[in-house]
Design a protein around this motif. Sequence first.
Motif, short mmCIF file in Angstrom:
data_model
loop_
_atom_site.label_atom_id
_atom_site.label_comp_id
_atom_site.label_asym_id
_atom_site.label_seq_id
_atom_site.Cartn_x
_atom_site.Cartn_y
_atom_site.Cartn_z
N GLU A 151 22.71 24.11 -6.37
CA GLU A 151 21.30 24.38 -6.05
C GLU A 151 21.18 25.22 -4.78
O GLU A 151 20.39 26.17 -4.73
CB GLU A 151 20.56 23.05 -5.86
N SER A 152 21.97 24.88 -3.77
CA SER A 152 21.93 25.62 -2.51
C SER A 152 22.39 27.07 -2.69
O SER A 152 21.78 28.00 -2.15
CB SER A 152 22.81 24.92 -1.47
N GLU A 153 23.45 27.26 -3.48
CA GLU A 153 23.98 28.60 -3.71
C GLU A 153 22.98 29.46 -4.48
O GLU A 153 22.78 30.64 -4.17
CB GLU A 153 25.30 28.53 -4.47
N ILE A 154 22.35 28.88 -5.49
CA ILE A 154 21.36 29.62 -6.28
C ILE A 154 20.14 29.96 -5.42
O ILE A 154 19.59 31.06 -5.50
CB ILE A 154 20.94 28.81 -7.52
N PHE B 60 12.81 31.18 -7.71
CA PHE B 60 13.63 31.05 -8.91
C PHE B 60 13.81 29.58 -9.29
O PHE B 60 13.74 29.21 -10.46
CB PHE B 60 15.00 31.71 -8.69
N LEU B 61 14.04 28.74 -8.29
CA LEU B 61 14.26 27.32 -8.56
C LEU B 61 13.00 26.61 -9.04
O LEU B 61 13.07 25.60 -9.74
CB LEU B 61 14.79 26.62 -7.29
N GLN B 62 11.86 27.14 -8.68
CA GLN B 62 10.60 26.51 -9.07
C GLN B 62 10.15 26.92 -10.47
O GLN B 62 9.23 26.33 -11.04
CB GLN B 62 9.51 26.86 -8.05
N SER C 280 20.13 30.78 -20.15
CA SER C 280 19.94 31.72 -19.04
C SER C 280 20.59 31.22 -17.75
O SER C 280 20.94 32.01 -16.88
CB SER C 280 18.45 31.96 -18.81
N LEU C 281 20.75 29.90 -17.63
CA LEU C 281 21.33 29.34 -16.42
C LEU C 281 22.86 29.33 -16.44
O LEU C 281 23.49 29.39 -15.38
CB LEU C 281 20.83 27.91 -16.20
N ILE C 282 23.44 29.24 -17.63
CA ILE C 282 24.91 29.15 -17.72
C ILE C 282 25.61 30.32 -17.02
O ILE C 282 26.54 30.10 -16.23
CB ILE C 282 25.36 29.02 -19.19
N PRO C 283 25.22 31.58 -17.27
CA PRO C 283 25.90 32.69 -16.57
C PRO C 283 25.75 32.61 -15.05
O PRO C 283 26.69 32.94 -14.32
CB PRO C 283 25.21 33.94 -17.13
N ILE C 284 24.58 32.18 -14.59
CA ILE C 284 24.34 32.09 -13.15
C ILE C 284 25.23 31.02 -12.53
O ILE C 284 25.88 31.25 -11.50
CB ILE C 284 22.85 31.78 -12.88
N ILE C 285 25.28 29.85 -13.16
CA ILE C 285 26.11 28.76 -12.64
C ILE C 285 27.59 29.14 -12.73
O ILE C 285 28.37 28.89 -11.80
CB ILE C 285 25.85 27.46 -13.43
#
Length: 254
Positions: free
Chosen positions: A109-112, A120-122, A129-134
């Motif tokens: 969460e902190s890195e994103i 973005f977090l809200q 869509s989140l898998i590539p980011i994580i």
Amino acid sequence: MQSALDQFRISIQRVRDLISLHNSIKAQATTALDLSDILRAALVLTVSALDYYIHEVVTLGMLEIHRGTRPEPSFRDNATQSAFAKFKVALGSANQDRKVAIDIGSWIESEIQQSYGDDFLQQSHNISSLIPIISNTILNRLNNNSWLEAEIRESLSYKSFQEPDKIADAIKLISNIKLWERVTNKMRGNTTQEAQKNIKQDLQEIVKRRNQITHEADIDPTYGLGNRWLIDESMVNDAVDFIEQVVESIHQIL
């Protein structure tokens, strides 16, 4: 690992510049001026360039294996692990990574948040869509293991990679090639035991000469006080050319 070779080439050019300086001064000076220590310095720097190259190429190669961009060496005979797998590092420096793993959710969460901002977090996102980011966030963390690089460098710093057998042992950490067989083939065009023996003996003689300079002040004890072993431009140039061929051959093989 190209940077290891680039640095070696820079170092060898410094050696050649030193030899040129010797020759230039010699052409203008009288024979009363002994310039041979310039050649001794050049020979020592040449072997140091080889030693540094092996340290650097092995360190970078091990980091590539850890990141998954280079295959781990296979093991042969009755071995159950590769030399890479058996390499030991202290885990004290890995404590920060351990803390991240324990609280992986907060860390992601902190890195994103740092990369994409609070907005973005809200927002709502689907899993695809989140898998590539994580995935990229975790991959960047794995590829930034500065503690591991420091541990590898610390461990290797206690070792000298100048003798043929020690160089071969170092290369086993990143490759299972038959080093001197392949190097001999590159340099001599064959892989006979005699040719391999000659290559290794030539290197050992250069290292021996370097050790006489660095550990014995190049003193020749068979003569009177202050006499040193002979050295000349031809000897040093031959040593530089030979070690340059060895390193270039090793890098092509790797």
